[in-house]
Motif scaffolding. Structure first.
Motif, short mmCIF file in Angstrom:
data_model
loop_
_atom_site.label_atom_id
_atom_site.label_comp_id
_atom_site.label_asym_id
_atom_site.label_seq_id
_atom_site.Cartn_x
_atom_site.Cartn_y
_atom_site.Cartn_z
N TYR A 44 17.33 89.61 -30.23
CA TYR A 44 17.23 89.19 -31.65
C TYR A 44 15.97 88.24 -31.65
O TYR A 44 16.10 87.24 -31.06
CB TYR A 44 18.41 88.60 -32.27
CG TYR A 44 19.39 89.80 -32.37
CD1 TYR A 44 19.90 90.47 -33.58
CD2 TYR A 44 20.37 90.01 -31.45
CE1 TYR A 44 20.70 91.29 -33.80
CE2 TYR A 44 21.29 90.86 -31.35
CZ TYR A 44 21.48 91.66 -32.51
OH TYR A 44 22.63 92.40 -32.76
N GLU A 45 15.19 88.12 -32.94
CA GLU A 45 14.49 87.19 -33.29
C GLU A 45 15.48 86.25 -33.95
O GLU A 45 16.32 86.48 -34.42
CB GLU A 45 13.49 87.80 -34.45
CG GLU A 45 12.55 86.82 -35.10
CD GLU A 45 13.05 86.21 -36.25
OE1 GLU A 45 12.59 84.99 -36.37
OE2 GLU A 45 13.94 86.74 -37.04
N PHE A 46 14.86 84.95 -33.91
CA PHE A 46 15.75 83.94 -34.33
C PHE A 46 16.46 83.97 -35.66
O PHE A 46 17.63 83.90 -35.72
CB PHE A 46 14.89 82.44 -34.04
CG PHE A 46 15.79 81.43 -34.75
CD1 PHE A 46 16.71 80.72 -34.42
CD2 PHE A 46 15.16 80.76 -36.03
CE1 PHE A 46 17.45 79.78 -34.86
CE2 PHE A 46 15.84 79.59 -36.58
CZ PHE A 46 17.02 79.19 -35.79
N SER A 47 15.84 84.04 -36.79
CA SER A 47 16.38 83.89 -38.08
C SER A 47 17.32 85.39 -38.21
O SER A 47 18.30 85.41 -38.81
CB SER A 47 15.37 84.24 -39.12
OG SER A 47 14.61 85.47 -39.04
N PHE A 88 14.95 83.30 -24.96
CA PHE A 88 13.56 83.83 -24.58
C PHE A 88 12.74 82.92 -25.27
O PHE A 88 12.28 83.25 -26.56
CB PHE A 88 13.53 85.20 -24.81
CG PHE A 88 12.35 85.92 -24.43
CD1 PHE A 88 11.65 85.72 -23.56
CD2 PHE A 88 11.58 86.59 -25.52
CE1 PHE A 88 10.14 86.19 -23.44
CE2 PHE A 88 10.52 87.55 -25.63
CZ PHE A 88 9.49 87.02 -24.33
N ILE A 89 12.05 82.18 -24.46
CA ILE A 89 11.16 81.06 -24.96
C ILE A 89 9.67 81.60 -25.58
O ILE A 89 9.05 81.07 -26.42
CB ILE A 89 10.94 79.95 -24.21
CG1 ILE A 89 10.31 78.53 -24.94
CG2 ILE A 89 10.26 80.11 -22.88
CD1 ILE A 89 11.02 78.10 -26.11
N VAL A 121 17.81 85.43 -27.69
CA VAL A 121 17.18 85.21 -28.87
C VAL A 121 16.09 84.45 -28.69
O VAL A 121 15.75 83.67 -27.60
CB VAL A 121 18.15 84.03 -29.73
CG1 VAL A 121 17.63 83.45 -30.81
CG2 VAL A 121 19.69 84.39 -29.83
N SER A 122 14.90 84.71 -29.45
CA SER A 122 13.61 84.46 -29.08
C SER A 122 13.16 83.72 -30.77
O SER A 122 13.24 84.37 -31.60
CB SER A 122 12.74 85.58 -28.97
OG SER A 122 11.40 85.22 -28.87
#
Length: 243
Positions: free
Chosen positions: A109-112, A6-7, A73-74
């Motif tokens: 999820y957020e990337f980290s 999800f960019i 993932v974003s």
């Protein structure tokens, strides 16, 4: 493991290299990454401006785009926070759409977060011999609870000198539409944030939301004191290629 990227609007339009770094890192750890072309804005600008009906239209499109994804993932805690915390509220009167939203929340999820919590990765083998400071964005930190993950990842970058940002938990003043609706207050906040960044004498400012980084970078450039700005994904990926 299949992952959908999800960019987000900002990265798609202005910082596509951030998405590229995310994809390369996910590939490195065996993820099969796809990019649902139906994806669009998460609806946060409309929602924050009080246009809930319009936000629901956009949110439905987002759900359609990702409803068959295994993981989402974003590179944005802000947009991920919108989905996690406000989609259930948006669809409170629509049980079918609320159920679809909640099913997606569980795998978004957020990337980290995804690297540390799902993949179990804290050391990507990166080397980056520079002095950096880290700005934790409000939505990632407060809505999603992303606090330790970026620090874990950065603490294992060889040669990186990480300097704590004074008053790091203070907002940078961006806040999406807040920066437009409350421009004077926003400017005062980002001036203060830029001052604290300069106090660290860092070469690089790192963050997990390009909205915040864009805002701070703009202020630093306006003051004639440009500091390199990097999304955490860029720091990890570029550091990995230089080693």
């Amino acid at each position: 493991m299949k992952v959908s990227l999800f960019i987000t609007c900002l990265a798609d339009m202005m910082y596509p290299e951030v998405g590229e770094s995310v994809v390369r890192l996910l590939h490195k750890y065996g993820c099969e990454v796809d990019f649902p072309e139906l994806q669009t804005c998460c609806g946060q600008p409309a929602f924050n401006s009080g246009y809930q009906d319009e936000a629901r239209v956009v949110a439905r499109q987002w759900i359609r785009a990702f409803e068959h994804s295994d993981y989402i993932v974003s590179p944005s805690g802000s947009c991920t926070g919108m989905i996690h915390h406000y989609y259930p509220q948006l669809f409170e009167g629509e049980p079918e759409w609320k159920a679809k939203a909640e099913a997606l929340i569980a795998k978004t999820y957020e990337f980290s977060q995804f690297l540390v919590q799902v993949l179990g990765v804290t050391d990507v083998g990166a080397s980056f011999p520079h002095k950096a400071t880290y700005h934790p964005s409000c939505h990632a930190m407060r809505l999603l609870g992303v606090k330790t993950e970026p620090a874990e990842l950065m603490s294992r970058i060889h040669g990186l000198e990480l300097v704590e940002l004074p008053h790091k938990e203070d907002c940078c003043g961006f806040g999406g539409t807040f920066a437009v609706k409350m421009a004077d207050m926003s400017e005062a906040m980002v001036c203060e944030k830029a001052k604290h960044v300069l106090e660290t004498n860092a070469d690089v400012l790192v963050g997990t939301d390009m909205g915040c980084l864009m805002n701070i970078e703009g202020r630093l450039n306006k003051e004639g004191k440009p500091i390199r700005v990097m999304h955490l994904a860029q720091l990890l990926e570029q550091g990995g290629t230089s080693r």
